[in-house]
Design a protein around this motif. Sequence first.
Motif, PDB file in Angstrom:
ATOM      1  N   ILE A 130      88.088  59.060 -10.722  1.00  0.00           N
ATOM      2  CA  ILE A 130      88.875  60.185 -10.422  1.00  0.00           C
ATOM      3  C   ILE A 130      87.973  61.123  -9.579  1.00  0.00           C
ATOM      4  N   ASN A 131      88.504  61.489  -8.395  1.00  0.00           N
ATOM      5  CA  ASN A 131      87.764  62.256  -7.320  1.00  0.00           C
ATOM      6  C   ASN A 131      88.042  63.496  -7.327  1.00  0.00           C
ATOM      7  N   MET A 132      87.033  64.532  -7.300  1.00  0.00           N
ATOM      8  CA  MET A 132      87.348  65.664  -7.399  1.00  0.00           C
ATOM      9  C   MET A 132      87.348  66.300  -6.111  1.00  0.00           C
ATOM     10  N   THR A 133      88.859  66.709  -5.537  1.00  0.00           N
ATOM     11  CA  THR A 133      88.705  67.110  -4.092  1.00  0.00           C
ATOM     12  C   THR A 133      89.008  68.581  -3.943  1.00  0.00           C
ATOM     13  N   ASP A 134      90.097  69.155  -3.216  1.00  0.00           N
ATOM     14  CA  ASP A 134      90.187  70.435  -3.179  1.00  0.00           C
ATOM     15  C   ASP A 134      91.671  70.659  -2.456  1.00  0.00           C
ATOM     16  N   ILE A 135      92.290  71.701  -2.880  1.00  0.00           N
ATOM     17  CA  ILE A 135      93.668  71.961  -2.024  1.00  0.00           C
ATOM     18  C   ILE A 135      93.477  72.107  -0.576  1.00  0.00           C
ATOM     19  N   ARG A 170      91.612  51.843 -11.524  1.00  0.00           N
ATOM     20  CA  ARG A 170      92.864  52.674 -11.164  1.00  0.00           C
ATOM     21  C   ARG A 170      91.895  53.956 -10.373  1.00  0.00           C
ATOM     22  N   CYS A 171      92.369  54.224  -9.316  1.00  0.00           N
ATOM     23  CA  CYS A 171      91.636  55.506  -8.493  1.00  0.00           C
ATOM     24  C   CYS A 171      92.688  56.533  -8.160  1.00  0.00           C
ATOM     25  N   ASN A 172      92.291  57.873  -8.535  1.00  0.00           N
ATOM     26  CA  ASN A 172      93.162  59.087  -8.171  1.00  0.00           C
ATOM     27  C   ASN A 172      92.199  60.211  -8.022  1.00  0.00           C
ATOM     28  N   SER A 173      92.789  61.376  -7.674  1.00  0.00           N
ATOM     29  CA  SER A 173      92.122  62.444  -7.537  1.00  0.00           C
ATOM     30  C   SER A 173      92.654  63.635  -8.136  1.00  0.00           C
ATOM     31  N   TYR A 220      99.968  53.555 -15.834  1.00  0.00           N
ATOM     32  CA  TYR A 220     100.541  53.456 -14.856  1.00  0.00           C
ATOM     33  C   TYR A 220     100.625  54.527 -13.517  1.00  0.00           C
ATOM     34  N   VAL A 221      99.533  54.860 -13.465  1.00  0.00           N
ATOM     35  CA  VAL A 221      99.408  56.024 -12.226  1.00  0.00           C
ATOM     36  C   VAL A 221      98.011  55.721 -11.411  1.00  0.00           C
ATOM     37  N   THR A 222      98.015  55.265 -10.417  1.00  0.00           N
ATOM     38  CA  THR A 222      96.987  54.869  -9.557  1.00  0.00           C
ATOM     39  C   THR A 222      97.267  55.516  -7.987  1.00  0.00           C
ATOM     40  N   GLY A 223      96.341  55.851  -7.049  1.00  0.00           N
ATOM     41  CA  GLY A 223      96.423  56.288  -5.936  1.00  0.00           C
ATOM     42  C   GLY A 223      97.336  57.580  -5.729  1.00  0.00           C
ATOM     43  N   THR A 224      97.256  58.452  -6.450  1.00  0.00           N
ATOM     44  CA  THR A 224      97.965  59.705  -6.620  1.00  0.00           C
ATOM     45  C   THR A 224      96.720  60.900  -6.440  1.00  0.00           C
TER      46      THR A 224
END
Length: 237
Positions: A130-135, A170-173, A220-224
């Motif tokens: 899980i990558n913490m990004t920003d709006i 699985r990679c998400n942000s 079942y969640v990745t790339g989102t």
Amino acid sequence: MRTIVITGSSRRLGLFLVEKFLSMGDTVIAVTRSDPQDFQPISSEHLHLIQIDSYDQLGITKTMQAIEALADRVDLLINNASMYDADPESVEELEDHYLSLFNVHMLFPSLLISALKERMYNESTPGVVINMTDIYADNPNPEYSLYCSTKSGLESLTRSFAKKFAPGIRCNSIMPGPIQFLEQHTEQQKSEVYKETLLPFEGGYMPVFQAVTFLLDNHYVTGTSIKVDGGRSICRG
């Protein structure tokens, strides 16, 4: 017992996540540039600190040497380390500033994900990043253009790594908004933010943790990307 690696773990959201996962009985490996004294109030045999000097290849080497001695398996990596600084006014300062942002937001997460691949990849029970990004990655703030661009880069890396490491990782942000004001924010500044947020109150760190647990538990969640911003990114204006 799960093993969780969290970068930028000594204060604010990072520290909150460390404490929450420890309270759930998980083992937490906290990567930080801060003094270990910041963690003194936490008393847990399941907390392991890795202090590094910089978010670069040297930092990765030290981090991986420590992780290799601590864990054969990493279940969750949260890339939370961040620098939130406005663009420098001086052209002479721009290069160093931009490189620092790039190292923290893009280089170190890339190196760490790649280095941890063997400890995370499992097609039956995939590891989770899980990558913490920003709006601001989607709607940049012109006063923080360099910061925004590197957070946007981390968003792109999230999707790239989701493709690269599927189905074993699985990679998400998560894209936070105004979840917790700083002490130096004035009431006037807070009021201005509330006016531009559909849910006009401070969210706190718990909604981010809830998003983390959703991404961790939903197989079942990745790339989102999940926005936790009280609707600020689609304000009425």
